[in-house]
Design a protein around this motif. Structure first.
Motif, PDB file in Angstrom:
ATOM      1  N   LYS A 106       8.704  -2.820  -5.540  1.00 39.56           N
ATOM      2  CA  LYS A 106       7.349  -3.006  -4.988  1.00 39.56           C
ATOM      3  C   LYS A 106       7.359  -2.816  -3.478  1.00 39.56           C
ATOM      4  CE  LYS A 106       4.190  -3.633  -7.031  1.00 39.56           C
ATOM      5  NZ  LYS A 106       3.245  -2.528  -7.409  1.00 39.56           N
ATOM      6  N   LYS A 143       9.546  -0.977  -1.808  1.00 40.62           N
ATOM      7  CA  LYS A 143       9.757   0.472  -1.590  1.00 40.62           C
ATOM      8  C   LYS A 143       8.454   1.235  -1.816  1.00 40.62           C
ATOM      9  CE  LYS A 143      14.537   0.462  -3.203  1.00 40.62           C
ATOM     10  NZ  LYS A 143      15.388   0.782  -4.367  1.00 40.62           N
ATOM     11  N   GLU A 144       7.716   0.844  -2.861  1.00 40.13           N
ATOM     12  CA  GLU A 144       6.453   1.503  -3.170  1.00 40.13           C
ATOM     13  C   GLU A 144       5.470   1.335  -2.013  1.00 40.13           C
ATOM     14  OE1 GLU A 144       4.640   0.030  -6.752  1.00 40.13           O
ATOM     15  OE2 GLU A 144       2.789   1.143  -6.401  1.00 40.13           O
ATOM     16  N   GLY A 145       5.393   0.116  -1.527  1.00 48.48           N
ATOM     17  CA  GLY A 145       4.481  -0.159  -0.420  1.00 48.48           C
ATOM     18  C   GLY A 145       4.838   0.640   0.822  1.00 48.48           C
ATOM     19  N   ALA A 167       6.511   3.455   0.862  1.00 50.40           N
ATOM     20  CA  ALA A 167       6.236   4.875   0.604  1.00 50.40           C
ATOM     21  C   ALA A 167       4.752   5.187   0.755  1.00 50.40           C
ATOM     22  CB  ALA A 167       6.713   5.235  -0.804  1.00 50.40           C
ATOM     23  N   LYS A 168       3.906   4.234   0.342  1.00 46.90           N
ATOM     24  CA  LYS A 168       2.457   4.458   0.410  1.00 46.90           C
ATOM     25  C   LYS A 168       1.878   4.077   1.767  1.00 46.90           C
ATOM     26  CE  LYS A 168       1.704   4.021  -4.573  1.00 46.90           C
ATOM     27  NZ  LYS A 168       1.208   3.206  -5.682  1.00 46.90           N
ATOM     28  N   VAL A 200       1.661   1.287   3.263  1.00 48.40           N
ATOM     29  CA  VAL A 200       0.840   0.070   3.248  1.00 48.40           C
ATOM     30  C   VAL A 200       1.328  -0.842   4.376  1.00 48.40           C
ATOM     31  CG1 VAL A 200       0.234  -1.957   1.842  1.00 48.40           C
ATOM     32  CG2 VAL A 200       0.536   0.264   0.752  1.00 48.40           C
ATOM     33  N   ARG A 243       0.689  -6.753   3.978  1.00 50.70           N
ATOM     34  CA  ARG A 243       0.148  -6.637   2.628  1.00 50.70           C
ATOM     35  C   ARG A 243       1.277  -6.451   1.607  1.00 50.70           C
ATOM     36  NH1 ARG A 243      -4.879  -2.852   0.720  1.00 50.70           N
ATOM     37  NH2 ARG A 243      -5.139  -3.854  -1.300  1.00 50.70           N
ATOM     38  N   ILE A 244       2.267  -5.651   1.998  1.00 52.42           N
ATOM     39  CA  ILE A 244       3.409  -5.467   1.083  1.00 52.42           C
ATOM     40  C   ILE A 244       4.064  -6.822   0.798  1.00 52.42           C
ATOM     41  CG2 ILE A 244       5.669  -4.385   0.750  1.00 52.42           C
ATOM     42  CD1 ILE A 244       4.828  -2.183   2.679  1.00 52.42           C
TER      43      ILE A 244
END
Lengths: 296, 221
Positions: free
Chosen positions: A110, A112-114, A116-117, A119, A123-124
């Motif tokens: 999660k 890493k996803e944040g 990458a996006k 964010v 918030r992450i």
């Protein structure tokens, strides 16, 4: 004399098992030593920032997270322009999850996803913390399920079930509905396995994401579990509901029809399929792999 | 031993000559000798009343047969061999050679345990998934998800038709993965044809792919 012999036996045992154990342990350790240091040396940060991240990084590694993962997160965060103090807050979330003995993989994913996006870090951290909370609730639920008699048959089943329950909680399925589903699995005798709880949970979460209320979704999956349908048939509920909705039925009406159909289905067919789905047999497919499209 | 004691021994055994008997009687004048003789007589009378045990002719053989046979205990011999105290002579060269053997053993073990057997790769679960997205006008489409740590520069889709139909085929282990497409390195897009979705918590919706047993594959190609 006896003490000397005991010491001798211990020495022999250590000699016999020590070398393979040590070498195997080193073979399983994927972390390259100094990865964290190298990442920080290469990072375009102030000395204070590096010191801050080094201290936190070491703390996270000591908590049990692989050094490579910690170094990777720092590297990505720095590349995204995240400030050291914000990165520290992200590493803190990961460390807390690890200290609570939660599956840390989803939390890392999660973060890493944040990153990458792109964010914002705050918030992450919030989303990852919420996920940790769901994983903690989910872990407790899975432990209770085990105490209620649900069997773990293969390595990793417990963790997969924990992640599936956390995912369902994240999709808005209340813990009470998950408890109900768990009790239904526990009551299914020989079929009371963790993999069935996992698949039941996954499908419940998917039905919710298709527009069904959590209660209707868990009742529908629960009916399939009680009836003894196979894993594949339970997974097929998603497609069956989707087809009903394509025909113009509401999600609720489709689910009601599904439950009626399930009650009239024969579980004997399910037994045969269930045997084919055992993980041990899945390891050696005889046919060459086919190509699937994730969508329908 | 005194003369009286010698004669007393012969008297009790009944082996005294007449002269010795006279000598013995003469010595009995001494009160102490009389007491000793009387005590011996009582002892002889007591022993005469005791039944005498006569051992059988095979007594010796039976006793020997019951003694533990040390020759038929190989385990005991091994045990003694292991635990017998020995003096070990060593030197630095021997110690270094032994250390070298241990290090080589450890490295060999590590190399063998780290190697994937040739056959296992062939039999491991391989499920190929084809991901595709229609993005007319896009220059580049990549795929990021749980399966690659959400790296946006790792899996690039190819424009298979030249008209914006991007696709890539991946081999995935069984599991459930969230993913999204990234168009031109900046725009995140949800797969419109995914089998399931999940809010990512950041305001987007991740597509989900469920990788099952390879034999259940029945999707389009």
């Amino acid at each position: 004399m006896a003490t000397r012999r005991c010491v001798g036996i211990a020495a022999l045992v250590v000699m016999a098992f020590g070398v393979p154990f040590v070498s195997q342990a080193s073979a399983q350790e994927p972390v390259k030593p100094g990865e964290l240091s190298r990442t920080l040396e290469a990072a375009n940060l102030s000395p204070e920032g590096k010191a801050l991240l080094r201290a936190k990084g070491i703390e996270v590694v000591r908590a049990g997270v692989a050094e490579g993962e910690v170094a990777g997160l720092i590297q990505r965060g720095v590349a995204r322009g995240i400030q050291p103090a914000e990165l520290v807050s992200l590493l803190d979330v990961v460390a807390r999850a690890k200290r609570q003995d939660l599956p840390v993989g989803p939390v890392l994913d999660k973060v890493k996803e944040g990153l990458a996006k792109r964010v914002p870090a705050v918030r992450i951290a919030g989303v990852a913390s919420r996920l940790s909370g769901e994983l903690a609730t989910s872990r407790d639920l899975v432990r209770r399920a085990e105490r209620d008699g649900i069997r773990v048959e293969a390595a990793g089943e417990r963790q997969r079930a924990t992640e599936a329950v956390a995912d369902a909680l994240g999709k808005g399925v209340p813990p009470e509905e998950m408890e109900k589903l768990s009790r239904q699995v526990a009551r299914s005798g020989a079929r009371a396995t963790m993999s069935r709880l996992e698949v039941g949970t996954q499908v419940t979460a998917d039905l919710v994401s298709m527009g069904l209320s959590p209660r209707e979704a868990s009742e529908t999956v629960g009916a399939a579990l009680v009836r003894g349908l196979s894993r594949r048939d339970i997974e097929g509920l998603r497609e069956r509901l989707g087809q009903a909705m394509k025909r113009g039925e509401s999600a609720e009406a489709g689910a009601t029809q599904l439950r009626e159909d399930i009650r009239s289905e024969r579980p004997e067919k399910a037994d045969k399929l269930e045997k084919m789905e055992k993980p041990e047999k899945m390891e050696k497919p005889e046919k060459p792999p086919k190509v699937e499209r994730p969508g329908r | 031993m005194t003369r009286f004691e010698e004669l007393l021994e012969g008297k009790v055994a009944g082996e005294l000559s007449p002269d010795e008997n006279q000598e013995f009687s003469a010595l009995l004048v001494v009160a102490e000798n009389r007491r000793a003789f009387a005590t011996h007589q009582q002892t002889v009378a007591l022993l005469a009343g005791v039944e005498r045990y006569v051992p059988s002719s095979s007594f010796t053989e039976e006793v020997l047969a019951r003694l533990p046979d040390r020759r038929s205990r190989p385990l005991r011999n091994v045990w003694d061999l292991l635990w017998a105290t020995r003096v070990m002579r060593w030197n630095v060269a021997t110690a270094l050679a032994l250390s070298l053997v241990l290090v080589v053993t450890a490295l060999t073990w590590k190399a063998l345990s780290g190697r994937t057997p040739v056959g296992s790769e062939r039999h491991s679960i391989v499920t190929l998934f084809r991901f595709s997205l229609d993005a007319p006008g896009a220059q580049q489409v990549s795929l990021a998800g749980d399966f690659n740590g959400w790296r946006t520069d790792e899996i690039l889709l190819a424009d298979v038709t030249g008209r914006g139909h991007f696709a890539v085929t991946l081999s995935l282990k069984p599991g459930r993965y969230a993913y999204m497409f990234v168009v031109d390195g900046a725009t995140w897009m949800t797969d419109p044809r995914a089998e399931a979705y999940r809010d990512d918590g950041f305001g987007n919706k991740n597509a989900l792919v469920n990788v099952e047993v390879p034999t259940v594959a029945d999707g389009d190609t």
